[in-house]
Design an enzyme around this catalytic site. Sequence first.
Site, PDB file in Angstrom:
ATOM      1  N   CYS A 142     -35.672  21.256  28.727  1.00 15.09           N
ATOM      2  CA  CYS A 142     -34.288  20.815  28.479  1.00 15.09           C
ATOM      3  C   CYS A 142     -34.255  19.717  27.408  1.00 15.09           C
ATOM      4  O   CYS A 142     -34.475  19.998  26.242  1.00 15.09           O
ATOM      5  CB  CYS A 142     -33.629  20.377  29.777  1.00 15.09           C
ATOM      6  SG  CYS A 142     -31.826  20.376  29.668  1.00 15.09           S
ATOM      7  N   HIS A 165     -34.326  24.867  33.527  1.00 16.04           N
ATOM      8  CA  HIS A 165     -35.167  24.073  34.437  1.00 16.04           C
ATOM      9  C   HIS A 165     -35.998  24.992  35.342  1.00 16.04           C
ATOM     10  O   HIS A 165     -35.478  25.502  36.344  1.00 16.04           O
ATOM     11  CB  HIS A 165     -34.298  23.150  35.287  1.00 16.04           C
ATOM     12  CG  HIS A 165     -33.710  22.006  34.524  1.00 16.04           C
ATOM     13  ND1 HIS A 165     -34.378  20.809  34.361  1.00 16.04           N
ATOM     14  CD2 HIS A 165     -32.536  21.886  33.857  1.00 16.04           C
ATOM     15  CE1 HIS A 165     -33.630  19.994  33.636  1.00 16.04           C
ATOM     16  NE2 HIS A 165     -32.512  20.618  33.310  1.00 16.04           N
ATOM     17  N   GLU A 183     -38.262  24.128  37.365  1.00 11.62           N
ATOM     18  CA  GLU A 183     -38.684  23.428  38.581  1.00 11.62           C
ATOM     19  C   GLU A 183     -37.708  23.586  39.739  1.00 11.62           C
ATOM     20  O   GLU A 183     -38.064  23.335  40.898  1.00 11.62           O
ATOM     21  CB  GLU A 183     -38.916  21.938  38.282  1.00 11.62           C
ATOM     22  CG  GLU A 183     -37.683  21.123  37.950  1.00 11.62           C
ATOM     23  CD  GLU A 183     -37.268  21.164  36.485  1.00 11.62           C
ATOM     24  OE1 GLU A 183     -36.534  20.261  36.046  1.00 11.62           O
ATOM     25  OE2 GLU A 183     -37.670  22.113  35.774  1.00 11.62           O
ATOM     26  N   SER A 229     -47.315   1.722  62.113  1.00 10.48           N
ATOM     27  CA  SER A 229     -45.927   1.810  62.565  1.00 10.48           C
ATOM     28  C   SER A 229     -45.709   2.964  63.538  1.00 10.48           C
ATOM     29  O   SER A 229     -44.650   3.056  64.148  1.00 10.48           O
ATOM     30  CB  SER A 229     -45.008   2.020  61.354  1.00 10.48           C
ATOM     31  OG  SER A 229     -45.239   3.308  60.796  1.00 10.48           O
ATOM     32  N   GLY A 230     -46.695   3.852  63.660  1.00  8.67           N
ATOM     33  CA  GLY A 230     -46.495   5.069  64.439  1.00  8.67           C
ATOM     34  C   GLY A 230     -46.032   6.221  63.565  1.00  8.67           C
ATOM     35  O   GLY A 230     -45.985   7.366  64.004  1.00  8.67           O
ATOM     36  N   VAL A 232     -45.958   8.728  59.938  1.00 10.26           N
ATOM     37  CA  VAL A 232     -46.934   9.604  59.285  1.00 10.26           C
ATOM     38  C   VAL A 232     -47.768   8.845  58.246  1.00 10.26           C
ATOM     39  O   VAL A 232     -48.998   8.923  58.235  1.00 10.26           O
ATOM     40  CB  VAL A 232     -46.224  10.799  58.600  1.00 10.26           C
ATOM     41  CG1 VAL A 232     -47.234  11.678  57.878  1.00 10.26           C
ATOM     42  CG2 VAL A 232     -45.459  11.613  59.619  1.00 10.26           C
ATOM     43  N   ASP A 233     -47.108   8.089  57.369  1.00 12.73           N
ATOM     44  CA  ASP A 233     -47.802   7.487  56.226  1.00 12.73           C
ATOM     45  C   ASP A 233     -48.861   6.481  56.657  1.00 12.73           C
ATOM     46  O   ASP A 233     -50.016   6.557  56.226  1.00 12.73           O
ATOM     47  CB  ASP A 233     -46.798   6.826  55.282  1.00 12.73           C
ATOM     48  CG  ASP A 233     -45.743   7.796  54.775  1.00 12.73           C
ATOM     49  OD1 ASP A 233     -46.021   9.013  54.763  1.00 12.73           O
ATOM     50  OD2 ASP A 233     -44.648   7.350  54.399  1.00 12.73           O
ATOM     51  N   SER A 234     -48.486   5.528  57.503  1.00 12.23           N
ATOM     52  CA  SER A 234     -49.464   4.509  57.907  1.00 12.23           C
ATOM     53  C   SER A 234     -50.567   5.123  58.757  1.00 12.23           C
ATOM     54  O   SER A 234     -51.729   4.712  58.681  1.00 12.23           O
ATOM     55  CB  SER A 234     -48.786   3.362  58.656  1.00 12.23           C
ATOM     56  OG  SER A 234     -48.289   3.772  59.902  1.00 12.23           O
ATOM     57  N   SER A 235     -50.231   6.149  59.543  1.00 11.35           N
ATOM     58  CA  SER A 235     -51.238   6.794  60.408  1.00 11.35           C
ATOM     59  C   SER A 235     -52.281   7.542  59.582  1.00 11.35           C
ATOM     60  O   SER A 235     -53.488   7.438  59.828  1.00 11.35           O
ATOM     61  CB  SER A 235     -50.559   7.759  61.388  1.00 11.35           C
ATOM     62  OG  SER A 235     -49.633   7.075  62.202  1.00 11.35           O
TER      63      SER A 235
END
Length: 509
Positions: A79, A167, A169, A221-222, A224-227
Amino acid sequence: MQETIIILDFGSQYTQLIARRVRELNIYCEIHPFNKIPQLGEHVKGVILSGSPFSVRDKEAPIPDLSKIRNKYPLLGVCYGAQFLAQNNGGEVMPSKLREYGRANLSYIDRSCPLMQNLSDGSQVWMSHGDTILQLPDNFQLIASTGSIEVAGFQVRNESTYGIQFHPEVYHSLEGTQLLKNFVVDVCGCAQDWTPDSFIDTTVAKLKKQLGNDKVVLGLSGGVDSSVAAVLLNKAIGKNLYCIFVDNGLLRKNEFESVLHSYKDMGLNVKGVDASKEFYSALKGITDPEQKRKAIGKTFIEVFDKEAHLIQDVKWLAQGTIYPDVIESVSVNGPSATIKSHHNVGGLPDFMKLKIVEPLNTLFKDEVRRLGKALEMPDHILNRHPFPGPGLGIRILGEVSAERVKLLQEVDDVFISALKKEGLYNQVWQALAVLLPVQSVGVMGDERTYESVVALRAVGSSDGMTADWSHLPYEFLAKVSNEIINRIKGVNRVVYDISSKPPATIEWE
């Protein structure tokens, strides 16, 4: 080094989507602002120029320096990127007579061009631009047209440089992934070897080298990311990782005990800290949502810092920062205007003299989940709905107290348990209950009641940036409402939120 595709961002709303599509092909890519081009080496296999809200004819139009890219690396302009290549090389770009937005079909495809291989006649593409390329430079050749646009795609003769005015994507370009694959695999020669397993191997080796025998502290924190960050670090440095899980008194019902138990089953070195009294004290008398967030954040840092100081010689603080947070902080236009303080992003106070390690800061949320699966983490952690750092503190409108938290915990427990029991939990991106600062008249038995109103909310989304309300079955909602009112003293009315994001946000505060 890992084979890489570089995406230069001109401020398009679709830039992150280009990266996600490339990564779905098991190819690593990075997004960089057009005016902050990184050092390019042999590991870089190709470059993609994104779209932009600007016109190439604007005085403030972004102008990249492609002198170290053009004809040295395969290049694809999307584009605005395509229009810039045409305009900058002697072509003509003018405002479209009609704004070209929406579905279109390719009426001409040059299948001798590597970029256009394996595309179907009439392939549907998605247009979104106010300008159009009217005249190509002399050494450019046409490779695609639609019924209304002659120059839908071009190639520079004798160069692996391409441009497309649609586009690939977005979901509506039905063979867009095929076109991107043609570019990154066939033209750029990428090996498609960037997988969760390869990421684990390279990241663990990198962490071992970076951290050595240093001690690292991580606030769990419980979520997904921190675990996932904890499990990855544990694989690299084992006992030198110290995890702290703070109960701020704003978690879901029984969550502190159940999550702590899960972490210990996963072999993590975790200390649970019940600091609910400190948080309730800090929140006393506060009703403004932003002030609540700040009070919760400040108290968390104080509690976490106190606990971290009990560990001798800690050098590093680990965080579960993910790639969208990083992109936002270095975007073309700078960080977005603050709608509300983000619970995952923020600098450390000066008194915490720790170096930062962020093992997930190149991954999107769905990639973090795939990584967790490869690390054989339990589904109940990986598939957990997003839960804000301030927890129920921002789902209780008005002042937060232990009594109001307990009430909302019970309501939330009924709702979330019912979603799981009916097989609806994994069909929803995020579900929550909100305690409103109003009371309504009701009748229970022969008595008149004047009790609290709660709102239930469930949304569908792919990344949380936009969301639509979930059309849960009426029978299910009726059953949940009935159970909440009958079981939980203090609630006599349940409403269901049918707002989408935008204009509403997912959370109420």
